[in-house]
Scaffold this motif. Structure first.
Motif, PDB file in Angstrom:
ATOM      1  N   LYS A 309     -35.166  35.635 -54.155  1.00  0.00           N
ATOM      2  CA  LYS A 309     -34.160  34.634 -53.798  1.00  0.00           C
ATOM      3  C   LYS A 309     -33.113  34.651 -54.912  1.00  0.00           C
ATOM      4  CE  LYS A 309     -35.975  30.653 -52.549  1.00  0.00           C
ATOM      5  NZ  LYS A 309     -36.877  29.456 -52.594  1.00  0.00           N
ATOM      6  N   GLU A 321     -39.979  34.471 -52.553  1.00  0.00           N
ATOM      7  CA  GLU A 321     -40.816  33.918 -51.486  1.00  0.00           C
ATOM      8  C   GLU A 321     -42.009  34.856 -51.292  1.00  0.00           C
ATOM      9  OE1 GLU A 321     -40.843  32.650 -46.741  1.00  0.00           O
ATOM     10  OE2 GLU A 321     -38.993  33.409 -47.664  1.00  0.00           O
ATOM     11  N   ASP A 440     -38.547  24.891 -44.022  1.00  0.00           N
ATOM     12  CA  ASP A 440     -38.260  26.278 -43.638  1.00  0.00           C
ATOM     13  C   ASP A 440     -37.715  26.346 -42.211  1.00  0.00           C
ATOM     14  OD1 ASP A 440     -38.144  29.014 -43.876  1.00  0.00           O
ATOM     15  OD2 ASP A 440     -40.255  29.334 -43.425  1.00  0.00           O
ATOM     16  N   LYS A 461     -34.000  25.545 -45.897  1.00  0.00           N
ATOM     17  CA  LYS A 461     -33.789  26.962 -45.617  1.00  0.00           C
ATOM     18  C   LYS A 461     -33.222  27.114 -44.213  1.00  0.00           C
ATOM     19  CE  LYS A 461     -36.405  30.055 -47.423  1.00  0.00           C
ATOM     20  NZ  LYS A 461     -37.517  30.981 -47.749  1.00  0.00           N
ATOM     21  N   LYS A 464     -32.481  32.467 -40.101  1.00  0.00           N
ATOM     22  CA  LYS A 464     -31.623  33.653 -40.030  1.00  0.00           C
ATOM     23  C   LYS A 464     -30.884  33.765 -38.701  1.00  0.00           C
ATOM     24  CE  LYS A 464     -35.381  36.732 -38.560  1.00  0.00           C
ATOM     25  NZ  LYS A 464     -36.152  37.950 -38.915  1.00  0.00           N
ATOM     26  N   GLU A 497     -31.319  32.296 -45.148  1.00  0.00           N
ATOM     27  CA  GLU A 497     -32.240  33.409 -44.905  1.00  0.00           C
ATOM     28  C   GLU A 497     -31.548  34.486 -44.068  1.00  0.00           C
ATOM     29  OE1 GLU A 497     -36.687  31.907 -44.555  1.00  0.00           O
ATOM     30  OE2 GLU A 497     -35.451  30.937 -43.041  1.00  0.00           O
ATOM     31  N   GLN A 518     -31.048  35.007 -49.402  1.00  0.00           N
ATOM     32  CA  GLN A 518     -32.286  35.783 -49.262  1.00  0.00           C
ATOM     33  C   GLN A 518     -32.131  36.689 -48.055  1.00  0.00           C
ATOM     34  OE1 GLN A 518     -35.764  33.265 -49.030  1.00  0.00           O
ATOM     35  NE2 GLN A 518     -37.133  34.948 -48.473  1.00  0.00           N
TER      36      GLN A 518
END
Length: 546
Positions: A309, A321, A440, A461, A464, A497, A518
C-alpha cells in the motif's frame, strides 16, 4: 456442512484444472497392468490349488502301487523245485486278485523269467535285460520303456529273489490319460527319495523341464506374467520314500486361447474406464474440494502473499495487505474468493483466520518491529470478529513480538450480512484496544453509509469496481465522483484498490493526494522474500538520497 450453488459452480470450473494425464495414466495402469496381473495371479492361484490336488492324488496312488509291489515281492517260492508249479501259480493268482495295481506276477531264475500268471510257463525262459536300478535292499527295477517283448506292455516291473511283479497296464494307461487330458500343461516325475531313481515321467511336460525345475528355487518372479515361467510342488510319502514333483508350465494368462484373451482385454478396458470414471467422481466436485480444504487448513497450507500500500503523493510503501493464497497439488491455484467463501459456509473460517494471522505475524514481525509506521492489513470475516475471545487471541499472538497494536489493521468486508449491533460492539472493543478497523470493498455489499456510521472505521477502502470505472461513462463512474466528494468531509484514511493504469493513478493523486493506493500499477501480491527485498532496496535508495 454444505456449500451454496454459486460456490458449487465455481468448483465445477475448478475441476477443469485437473490434468487429463492423471486419468490417462490411471486408465493405462488399471487396464494394461493392474487388472491383467491380478487376473493372471488369480488364475495361478486357482491352478496352484489344482496342482496340489493333482500331485497328492497321484502320490496317493503311487504309494499304493509301491506298497502292493513290495507285498508281491515277498511271495518267494519255498525252493527252486516249486517254481511255476500248480500250487505256485495258485498262490500268485490269489495275490493278483487281491491287489488290483499288480498286472502280472512271475518267477525268475538266473536272470530269466520262467513263467507268469498271465503268460503261463514259457516255452523258453525269457532273458531279462539288466535292471535300470538296484536298490540298497536288493530290489531290481526295470523302467521297461519300449520293451513290450517282456510282458506285452510298457509298464515298469520289479524283481527280488525269484519273484518278478509287473504294474498293471490299465493303471499306467489311466495315469497317462489323466496326465495328458485333464491337466494340460501339467506334468511331473515320480521318484524314490532315498534311492534317487525315477519311476515314471508323466504328463504334458518334458524331462528336461523337470530336471531344470528340480533344483530351481521358488521365486516371486515365477508368478508374474513373464513367458516360460512355471510353478512346482513336491510331495513325499515318508513310509514308502516315494516322492512326486508336479509342474505347471503354462501359468495364468498363458493358458488361455486367443478368444479368451481378446474377451479379457475388452473386459479390462471396460473396467479401466469404469475405474477412471469412479476416480474422477472421487477426486472432483465439492466433496474433493471440502476434503482438500480441510487438509490445507489443518496442515497450514494456506499461505500469505503481500500487496504493498503506497502513499499516492510520493509512492512510498507505508504498509501491506496480507492476502491468503492456496496452491493445491491436485486442484492447482484455487481462487481466494472460492476457498474463503467455502470456509465461511463450512464453518472453517475461524480456524483458517487464526492460523493465517499467526503466519503473517511470524513472517512480517521484523519489518513491523523495525518500522513502527509500517502496518499490515488483514481481511477478517464478521464471524471471527464477533467471537468473544478474539481480542484475547490477538493479544496472545502479538505477545512474542514488539509490535504496536495500531500497526494491525483489521479489514471488515461488507459482503456479510452480520448483525450490525454485534459488529459495532466488536469493532468498538477492538478499537479501544488500539487496533485499526478498515471497511473493505466500500460501495458494495449490504450497506454503505449505514456501515460507515455504525463501525466508525479508521480506514475506508474503495472497491476496485469504482476505481476502474473512470475510463467509462457508467453508473460506477458517477458513484466514484460522489465518493471522492464525500471523503473530503470524512475523517478517515482512504485507500483506492485496483489501480492498474497511469491515468487512474494520476486522477486519484490529483483528487485525493493524501489517499493511499493499491493495485497492479504499483505491485502485484508477492511472497515475503520478494517483499523484504523490495523494502530493503527502497530503504537503501532512501539512505543514499539522504
Amino acid at each position: 456442512m454444505t456449500i451454496n450453488a454459486h460456490t458449487f459452480i465455481s468448483l465445477l470450473n475448478l475441476n477443469n484444472r485437473v490434468y487429463f494425464s492423471s486419468y490417462a495414466a490411471l486408465f493405462i495402469f488399471s487396464s494394461l497392468i493392474f487388472f491383467p496381473v491380478l487376473l493372471h495371479l488369480i488364475i495361478i492361484l486357482y491352478h496352484s490349488s489344482y496342482l496340489k490336488d493333482y500331485g497328492l492324488e497321484n502320490l496317493t496312488t503311487a504309494t499304493q502301487v509301491q506298497f502292493q509291489i513290495k507285498q508281491s515281492l515277498t511271495i518267494q517260492a519255498d525252493d527252486e523245485n516249486t517254481l511255476c508249479s500248480k500250487e505256485d501259480f495258485k498262490r500268485l493268482r490269489e495275490f493278483i486278485d487281491k491287489y488290483h495295481y499288480i498286472g502280472d506276477v512271475g518267477r525268475i531264475q538266473d536272470g530269466k523269467m520262467l513263467c507268469s500268471v498271465k503268460q503261463g510257463i514259457l516255452e523258453r525262459p525269457l532273458e531279462l535285460p539288466s535292471p535300470d536300478i538296484i536298490s540298497k535292499e536288493g530290489t531290481l527295477f526295470w523302467n521297461n520303456q519300449n520293451k513290450k517283448d517282456i510282458n506285452d506292455n510298457t509298464s515298469p516291473f520289479f524283481g527280488r529273489g525269484n519273484t518278478v511283479a509287473f504294474i498293471s497296464s490299465l493303471y499306467m494307461k489311466d495315469f497317462e490319460l489323466y496326465s495328458h487330458t485333464s491337466t494340460s500343461h501339467f506334468g511331473g516325475i515320480l521318484y524314490s527319495s532315498n534311492e534317487n531313481f525315477v519311476y515314471k515321467v508323466f504328463g504334458d511336460i518334458s524331462l528336461n523341464t523337470i530336471n531344470h525345475a528340480k533344483d530351481l528355487p521358488d521365486s516371486i518372479l515365477n508368478y508374474l506374467p513373464i513367458p516360460n515361467r512355471f510353478i512346482k510342488r513336491t510331495f513325499c510319502d515318508g513310509i514308502t520314500d516315494t516322492c512326486i514333483l508336479v509342474i505347471n508350465r503354462k501359468l495364468g494368462l498363458y493358458r488361455l486361447g486367443y478368444p479368451a484373451l481378446i474377451s479379457l482385454a475388452i473386459l479390462n478396458l471396460l473396467i479401466g474406464a469404469l475405474i477412471v470414471v469412479l476416480y474422477g467422481h472421487y477426486r472432483s466436485g465439492p466433496k474433493l474440494f471440502i476434503r482438500q480444504l480441510k487438509q490445507a487448513i489443518k496442515k497450514d497450507k494456506i499461505t500469505p502473499e503481500y500487496q504493498p500500500k503506497l502513499q499516492l503523493f510520493d509512492k512510498k510503501i507505508i504498509g501491506v495487505e496480507a492476502l491468503a493464497r492456496w496452491h493445491d497439488p491436485r486442484l492447482g491455484q484455487v481462487p481466494p474468493d472460492l476457498f474463503i467463501t467455502s470456509a465461511e459456509e463450512l464453518g472453517l473460517i475461524n480456524e483458517l483466520s487464526r492460523k493465517f494471522i499467526l503466519k503473517v505475524l511470524g513472517e512480517l514481525h521484523d519489518q513491523l518491529e523495525n518500522d513502527s509506521s509500517f502496518s499490515v492489513s488483514i481481511n477478517l470475516s464478521s464471524e471471527i470478529l464477533t467471537e468473544p475471545n478474539f481480542h484475547l487471541f490477538l493479544r496472545d499472538a502479538l505477545e512474542p513480538y514488539n509490535i504496536n497494536v495500531n500497526q494491525i489493521i483489521l479489514e471488515i468486508t461488507e459482503r456479510t450480512s452480520s448483525n450490525n449491533k454485534s459488529m459495532s460492539e466488536s469493532s468498538k472493543h477492538l478499537s479501544e484496544e488500539g487496533y485499526l478497523i478498515s471497511l473493505d470493498d466500500f460501495g458494495t455489499g449490504f450497506s454503505n453509509l449505514e456501515w460507515l456510521s455504525t463501525l466508525e472505521p479508521y480506514e475506508l477502502k474503495v472497491d476496485k469496481m469504482f476505481t476502474q470505472s473512470i475510463e467509462a461513462n457508467t453508473i460506477q463512474n458517477y458513484s466514484l465522483l460522489g465518493i471522492l466528494k464525500m471523503i473530503e468531509y470524512l475523517d478517515v484514511v482512504v485507500v483506492f484498490e485496483g489501480i492498474e493504469t497511469e491515468e487512474q493513478y494520476q486522477l486519484f493523486r490529483e483528487k485525493a493526494p493524501t489517499a493511499i493506493g493499491q493495485g497492479w500499477y504499483f505491485y502485484r501480491s508477492m511472497p515475503i522474500e520478494k517483499l523484504l527485498a523490495i523494502l530493503e532496496k527502497s530503504h537503501s535508495e532512501k539512505m543514499k538520497a539522504a
